[in-house]
Write an enzyme that holds these catalytic residues in place. Structure first.
Site, mmCIF file in Angstrom:
data_model
loop_
_atom_site.group_PDB
_atom_site.id
_atom_site.type_symbol
_atom_site.label_atom_id
_atom_site.label_comp_id
_atom_site.label_asym_id
_atom_site.label_seq_id
_atom_site.Cartn_x
_atom_site.Cartn_y
_atom_site.Cartn_z
ATOM 1 N N CYS A 116 -21.847 -0.844 -14.059
ATOM 2 C CA CYS A 116 -20.729 -0.955 -13.103
ATOM 3 C C CYS A 116 -19.389 -1.119 -13.810
ATOM 4 O O CYS A 116 -18.337 -0.912 -13.206
ATOM 5 C CB CYS A 116 -20.962 -2.116 -12.144
ATOM 6 N N HIS A 257 -14.895 -4.551 -8.528
ATOM 7 C CA HIS A 257 -16.105 -3.759 -8.287
ATOM 8 C C HIS A 257 -16.707 -4.228 -6.958
ATOM 9 O O HIS A 257 -16.850 -5.426 -6.723
ATOM 10 C CB HIS A 257 -17.082 -3.976 -9.444
ATOM 11 N N ASN A 287 -22.468 -0.609 -2.770
ATOM 12 C CA ASN A 287 -22.207 -0.695 -4.204
ATOM 13 C C ASN A 287 -22.484 0.677 -4.830
ATOM 14 O O ASN A 287 -23.619 1.146 -4.801
ATOM 15 C CB ASN A 287 -23.121 -1.781 -4.791
#
Ligand code: UT7
Length: 330
Positions: A116, A257, A287
């Site tokens: 990520c 994020h 996500n």
């Protein structure tokens, strides 16, 4: 480059697949509820790539849009970096496939694996190469088709992830002092277990056993990751702002994020900032790992929320563990 000018984001773009997977759809697949997912994560729906779509397709489209926004042609690029944990194949790299799709000539291209945190790791690499004058225009893309490594029999993880891609063209900034000002990256391999894809690499090559045991899907220890995420996000943002002598309250926009709304809220609370300063779009996409920050950035730019001269912090946390925060003046 004139030494008062610094590397900057010259254009952004994103692409998400058309198909939506809503919480109501998930209720039919696993023992979950819209109420549980919304309260625990903030996610309402996520996008799913079409069967014929792979990461390079999403990445190339996001890249094309970023190039258009920057007014740069693909053959003017000096490097393409694709941050992803879901490459089309282990090799060739997804970046090489993107180079071909964009008709970018023989520009160097490689993939970057930092989960990520990958997009911001890539942006930092690009910043350094541009500031030294060794490269001119670098296309950094974060792209994922996470739904291909999501276990739809595991309710603890399958509600979280979606597909998408975001991109930015980094190049010499046009206005003195505006651009990418600073960045802190970090990693800790001691905590590699709570967030991992166990099989398909050299440790556990694909076999009937690994497939039967669902080892080609992401395994997450949600609670552990949650706590580590809040701790590292808060720490890296504090360190970055302290060394630039900026009060967290003075930042115009934070783009974290998008992994869980509660993680973003907990981090905001500890930093003493309000959620009005934090850009959130997790309800639409879930996500999307390396894609989440560039998707959010592009949305914020296109909907006019990013203003000229605005100070921004982009912050990511992910598997590895890895973490990174970048300070920008738009
Ligand atoms: O980018 C990095 C990848 N992201 C992550 O690794 C995610 C980070 N972690 C999180 O976002 C949160 O920890 C989760 C959303 C995964 C879970 O939220 P939580 O508040 O930490 O819940 P929990 O894991 O403590 O589980 C609470 C309960 C459990 O039931 P019991 O044991 O209390 O009876 C779970 O079995 O919720 C249950 N549960 C669910 N219930 C309905 C877990 N998943 C679901 C679900 N629907 N989808």
């Amino acid at each position: 480059m004139d030494n008062t000018k610094i590397a900057a984001i010259l254009g952004t773009g994103h692409y998400v697949p058309k198909k939506r997977l809503t919480n109501a759809d998930l209720e039919k697949i696993v023992d979950t509820s819209d109420e549980w997912i919304v309260t625990r994560t903030g996610i309402k729906e996520r996008r799913i790539a079409a069967p014929e779509e792979a990461t390079s397709d999403l990445a190339a489209e996001a890249g094309r849009r970023a190039l258009e926004a920057a007014g740069i042609k693909a053959d003017e690029l000096s490097l393409i970096i694709v941050a992803t944990v879901t490459p089309d194949t282990s090799f060739p790299s997804t970046a090489c496939l993107v180079q071909k799709k964009l008709n970018a000539g023989q520009v160097p291209a490689f993939d970057l694996a930092a989960a990520c945190s990958g997009f911001l790791y890539g942006v930092e690499l690009a910043r350094q190469m541009i500031n030294t004058g060794s490269q001119k225009y670098i296309l950094v893309i974060g792209a994922e088709v996470l739904t291909r490594i999501t276990d739809y029999e595991d309710r603890g993880s399958c509600v979280l992830f979606g597909d998408g891609a975001g991109a930015a063209v980094i190049g010499p900034g046009k206005v003195s002092g505006h651009g990418i000002i600073d960045c802190i990256m970090g990693a800790d391999g001691n905590f590699s277990e709570p967030l991992a894809l166990p099989a398909g690499g050299s440790r556990l090559p694909a076999s009937h056993e690994t497939i039967d045991a669902h080892l080609h899907y992401m395994k997450i220890q949600g609670r552990a990751v949650y706590k580590l995420a809040v701790t590292h996000i808060v720490e890296v943002v504090r360190d970055l702002l302290a060394r630039n002598q900026i009060d967290p309250k003075a930042i115009g926009m934070y783009i974290p994020h998008q992994m869980n709304l509660r993680i973003m809220e907990a981090a905001a609370d500890r930093l003493g900032i309000t959620m009005e300063q934090v850009y959130v779009n997790i309800e639409k996409y879930g996500n999307t790992s390396a894609a989440s920050i560039p998707i959010a950035l592009d949305e914020a730019v296109r909907n006019g929320q990013v203003k000229n001269g605005m100070d921004m912090v982009l912050v990511a946390f992910g598997s590895g563990l890895t973490w990174v925060a970048s300070l920008l003046r738009w």
